[in-house]
Each structure stands twice: as structure tokens, then as C-alpha cells.
Write a protein that holds these residues in place. Structure first.
Motif, PDB file in Angstrom:
ATOM      1  N   ILE A 183      -8.137  -1.889   1.012  1.00  0.00           N
ATOM      2  CA  ILE A 183      -8.726  -3.295   0.896  1.00  0.00           C
ATOM      3  C   ILE A 183      -8.032  -4.351   2.136  1.00  0.00           C
ATOM      4  CG2 ILE A 183      -6.801  -4.393  -0.636  1.00  0.00           C
ATOM      5  CD1 ILE A 183      -9.352  -5.113  -2.579  1.00  0.00           C
TER       6      ILE A 183
ATOM      7  N   CYS B 245      -6.911  -7.169  -6.965  1.00  0.00           N
ATOM      8  CA  CYS B 245      -7.974  -5.923  -6.613  1.00  0.00           C
ATOM      9  C   CYS B 245      -9.382  -6.076  -7.114  1.00  0.00           C
ATOM     10  CB  CYS B 245      -7.566  -4.422  -6.888  1.00  0.00           C
ATOM     11  SG  CYS B 245      -8.664  -3.178  -6.163  1.00  0.00           S
TER      12      CYS B 245
ATOM     13  N   LEU C  96      -3.545  -4.844  -9.169  1.00  0.00           N
ATOM     14  CA  LEU C  96      -4.799  -4.217  -9.599  1.00  0.00           C
ATOM     15  C   LEU C  96      -5.723  -5.550 -10.127  1.00  0.00           C
ATOM     16  CD1 LEU C  96      -4.140  -0.875 -11.306  1.00  0.00           C
ATOM     17  CD2 LEU C  96      -5.197  -1.399  -9.052  1.00  0.00           C
TER      18      LEU C  96
ATOM     19  N   TRP D 232     -10.628  -9.459  -5.756  1.00  0.00           N
ATOM     20  CA  TRP D 232     -11.283  -9.253  -4.289  1.00  0.00           C
ATOM     21  C   TRP D 232     -12.476  -8.229  -4.523  1.00  0.00           C
ATOM     22  CZ3 TRP D 232      -6.684  -8.052  -0.539  1.00  0.00           C
ATOM     23  CH2 TRP D 232      -6.928  -8.396   0.672  1.00  0.00           C
TER      24      TRP D 232
ATOM     25  N   THR E 141       0.817  -1.190  -0.089  1.00  0.00           N
ATOM     26  CA  THR E 141       0.048   0.122  -0.131  1.00  0.00           C
ATOM     27  C   THR E 141       0.819   1.284   0.014  1.00  0.00           C
ATOM     28  OG1 THR E 141      -0.313   0.134   2.319  1.00  0.00           O
ATOM     29  CG2 THR E 141      -2.031  -0.960   1.215  1.00  0.00           C
TER      30      THR E 141
ATOM     31  N   TRP F 230      -6.909   0.234  -2.930  1.00  0.00           N
ATOM     32  CA  TRP F 230      -5.970  -0.795  -2.566  1.00  0.00           C
ATOM     33  C   TRP F 230      -5.188  -0.198  -1.174  1.00  0.00           C
ATOM     34  CZ3 TRP F 230      -5.300  -5.432  -3.457  1.00  0.00           C
ATOM     35  CH2 TRP F 230      -4.166  -6.051  -2.915  1.00  0.00           C
TER      36      TRP F 230
END
Length: 468
Positions: free
Chosen positions: A200, A352, A349, A355, A26, A197
């Protein structure tokens, strides 16, 4: 065996919620996004935080009516059946292990290399993974006892460094002029997924509902306060470093957070951020080693993965096969992929997207269970139902559509995420057919609760907890 004791207060729940989120990856995403978007990334991140709060509220409700370690897998099996349960868990957390695990370990490796230039990044990554493999097989809780201090320390450090930069205290160079939007407002709204992100994984506190005191209040509070504090700390640091370094350096670097800290605070700042990155990556890797094997263990226990994944070490009573599987999933990309800044973003990504699909399923779970079990007790109810869930689902769709500003990169992300998702769907279909289990027949809520109570009474394995 006695049931788990409710011994974790608000701060332990907060540390669990934020322990995975505040990670090395992150920090890389934050710094590179500031270089791509400019200070206007604060807008992208704020919208992403609001979306994350909406999603967190749904997880808090689901955890209050189906408390257990299976998390979204348990919720979805009751709402939509076992096929969608497999999709929700593997889409969110199998892909996490493959893509984010590698990215996180490489982040730690690159951070170490910034201090020792001749060090081999892959060797450092494998050494770190091996250490956590042994720790989690042995059931040794190293980070758990200091998780609150570690998490708060990371957040305070980012905030303090940001304040130093913003107010020009202890800085090594003068501030540089920077446009608020480097590439236009279109890039700002197409970068919300990058902002997501930063938050998350906040739902990782949900499986601990049985161990948290007053969970109907402390779990949603921990997630919401966690999201707010992460936003403040990240934005202070991000808005500071973009004033001291050429944005193109942040976009093209494998360690943009360290480069930014070095430009802002000199060599001491770079060393400080390197240490912070290592701690953040280590905490995140340990969290994933503790949480993801348990999800695999729970799926195998319920017949959704091969039974070998439910094997417990005869002495340490830890899910050794699941832990080794996660180790291999973390390590494999280190040998197959060349980790460049571009590849890092593609991995992040892609994970991501899958998710986010898992998040969409959770929103649908709330809607379905509200209708199907309208009269059951809900210790926590997501406010403004069903509007929050509808907004959450639509926001997730928007995030997938605008996953990256550049079309070529977006296609690579779609290709990788789509390949994983199709593979998971094929596995779910073939496995359930092989086991002669219904694909979309929901498990009765009463049956699920009985199964969870029996398992709690019989189970010798209590998985490693981040915040015990």
C-alpha cells in the motif's frame, strides 16, 4: 515561475513508488503475518500484489489526464465533486498520519530499543519526528539525493538475508519443521488485507507525473516493477525466518522481523535487521512528511481545508502549518495509546480500511471519467477497462470484509476505522456547507486543468521531493 522540469527517469520514479512502501511497519507486518499464517502467507501476498497492480494501473491513467500534486483529490473532484474529494484524501492520508505515522515511529523506537534496552521508545520516536519536522520546514533534502541507493539497498538486503536463510548460509541454528498453513486455508484468504499492507502506498509516485520523463510509460512501469520486486524481497525474507523461529514468537513480538533475523543469523543478523528497520522507518517517515503536508496544502488552496494549512514559511517557502499539523498527528497517539503488537495491527489495519476506501474511489473515478470524457487524450489507459476496475472494487470490498481472521480484533478495527470515516464525512459536509460550496457537483476537467496551470505558474513553493 517555470514549470517543473521532467528530469526524473525510471529508477527515480521506482524509488519514489517504493520509498514509502518499504517501511518499518511493513517489515513488522510481514514477520507477524508469517507467524500467523505460515509459509502460505505467500499466497495471501501474491493475491494482494495482483490487486495492487490493478489499482496502480487506475492511478497511472488518472495521473496521465489530471497531472498534479493533489492526486486522488484532484481526480475525484472532477469525477464526483468536492465532498467525495475530501473523503478520498482525508480517508486515505489523514488517517495515515494519525495511525501509521505513530506505528512507523514506534517501530523505529522498538528497533533502537533492541540494541539499547534502557532507551525510552517514546523519546526516540519524538526525537525522530522532531528531526524530520525541522528538515521539512527548512526544505532540506537529505534522503532525496540517495533515495535510489537507499531503496535498492533495503530491497537487496532483505533478499540477501532471505537467501542466506533459505540456503542455510551463515545461519546460527538449524532449520525447524513448519507446516505450510499454520491455521488452515481460511486464515490464508482472510489475511489478504495483511498482504495489501506490504504494497500500500505505491501510488505515491503519481503526483510526480510532471517531473518524470516519459510518464505514460515510466510511472506504470515503476509501480508494477516496484510491486513485483517488493513481493520477491519480502517473500524471500519471510519464508526464511519462519524456518528458524517459533511462529508464536513472531505473532507476539513488537519487533518480529528483528527476532526472526536474530534466530536465523544470530546477533549479527539481529543488529543488521535493526539498522535496516531504522533506515526503512526513517525513509518512510520522511516520505510522509514530504507528501502528506502537500496534500493538505493543496486542499487548503482549493478551499477544502482551513486556509491556515496553505501558509508558506516566508523564507523557506514550505507549508509550515501543514508540516506541523502532520507532526502533531504523528505524535498524538504516542501519548494516548500503549503500543503493543495487538494495537500495532489494529492501527495498521484501521488505516488500511480507510485507505482501501480511497482506492475504491479512485477505481470509480476511472469509470466515471471514461464515460464523461470519452474522447479526451489519455497518454496511458488502464488495460481491460472496465473489468480491471470492477475487479479492483470487488477485491477492495472483500478486503474490508476479511480485514482480520479474528472476529474480536475485526470489530475493534471496524470501530476505529468507522469512527474516523464518520468524522471525516461530518467534516466534509459541514465545511462545504459553511463555505457554500456544492457537495457533489463535479468540477469541470477544463476548469481543473486551468486552475492547476495557474497554480503552477504562481506557486513559489515546490515541495520536498523524495527522489530529486
Amino acid at each position: 515561475m517555470e514549470k517543473l522540469k521532467k528530469k526524473l527517469g525510471f529508477w527515480q520514479a521506482y524509488a519514489t513508488a517504493t520509498g514509502l512502501v518499504v517501511s518499518g511497519s511493513t517489515m513488522v507486518t510481514l514477520a507477524s503475518s508469517m507467524g500467523l499464517v505460515g509459509p502460505a502467507f505467500i499466497v495471501s501476498a501474491f493475491i494482494a500484489m495482483i490487486i495492487s497492480i490493478i489499482i496502480a494501473l487506475s492511478y497511472a491513467e488518472l495521473a496521465s489526464i489530471i497531472p498534479g500534486s493533489g492526486m486522488v483529490g484532484d481526480y475525484t473532484s472532477v469525477a464526483m465533486g468536492k465532498f467525495m474529494s475530501i473523503i478520498a484524501v482525508l480517508g486515505g492520508y489523514f488517517v495515515l498520519s494519525v495511525m501509521v505515522g505513530a506505528a512507523e515511529t514506534m517501530t523505529a523506537g522498538f528497533a533502537a530499543q533492541s540494541l539499547f534496552p534502557n532507551i525510552n521508545v517514546t523519546v526516540v520516536s519524538l526525537l525522530l519526528l522532531t528531526i524530520f519536522l525541522v528538515i521539512n520546514v527548512l526544505g532540506v533534502e537529505i534522503f532525496g539525493s540517495i533515495q535510489v541507493v537507499l531503496t535498492l539497498g533495503l530491497m537487496i538486503t532483505l533478499s540477501v538475508m532471505g537467501l542466506f536463510g533459505l540456503f542455510d548460509v551463515f545461519t546460527a541454528t538449524a532449520q525447524l519443521p513448519v507446516d505450510f498453513t499454520l491455521n488452515g486455508w481460511g486464515t490464508v484468504f482472510q489475511s489478504i488485507a495483511l498482504g495489501i499492507w506490504l504494497f500500500i502506498g505505491i501510488e505515491f509516485v503519481a503526483p510526480m507525473v510532471e517531473e518524470v520523463k516519459n510518464p505514460s510509460k515510466n510511472i506504470p512501469r515503476a509501480m508494477i516493477f516496484g510491486l513485483l520486486s517488493i513481493f520477491v524481497a519480502d517473500m524471500l525474507f519471510g519464508l526464511a525466518i519462519i524456518r528458524y523461529i517459533d511462529p508464536s514468537i513472531l505473532v507476539g513480538s513488537s519487533i518480529p522481523q528483528i527476532d526472526g533475523a536474530g534466530a536465523m543469523l544470530g546477533e549479527k543478523g539481529a543488529t543488521w535487521m535493526m539498522i535496516v528497520t531504522l533506515f526503512a522507518a526513517a525513509s518512510s517517515i520522511n516520505s510522509m512528511f514530504a507528501a502528506v503536508p502537500r496534500m493538505f496544502y493543496g486542499m487548503a488552496r482549493d478551499g477544502l481545508l482551513p486556509k491556515q494549512f496553505s501558509y508558506l514559511h516566508p523564507r523557506f517557502r514550505t507549508p509550515m502549518v501543514s508540516i506541523i499539523a502532520v507532526f502533531l498527528l504523528f505524535a498524538l497517539p504516542l501519548f494516548l495509546l500503549k503500543m503493543t503488537p495487538e494495537m500495532f495491527n489494529i492501527l495498521i489495519l484501521s488505516a488500511c480500511i480507510t485507505w482501501i476506501i480511497s482506492y475504491m474511489i479512485a477505481q470509480l473515478d476511472v469509470i466515471i471519467l471514461r464515460k464523461r470524457y470519452a474522447n479526451i487524450e489519455r497518454p496511458f489507459k488502464s488495460p481491460f477497462y472496465p473489468y480491471t476496475q470492477i475487479i479492483g472494487i470487488l477485491a477492495c470490498v472483500y478486503l474490508i470484509i476479511t480485514i482480520h481472521p479474528e472476529t474480536a480484533v475485526k470489530m475493534q478495527i471496524y470501530g476505529l476505522a468507522g469512527s474516523f470515516f464518520i468524522g471525516i464525512c461530518i467534516y466534509a459536509f459541514l465545511w462545504l456547507k459553511f463555505k457554500k460550496q456544492p457537495l457533489f457537483q463535479p468540477v469541470a476537467l477544463s476548469e481543473k486543468r486551468i486552475m492547476m496551470d495557474l497554480e503552477e505558474d504562481k506557486e513559489d513553493y515546490i515541495p520536498t521531493r523524495k527522489a530529486e
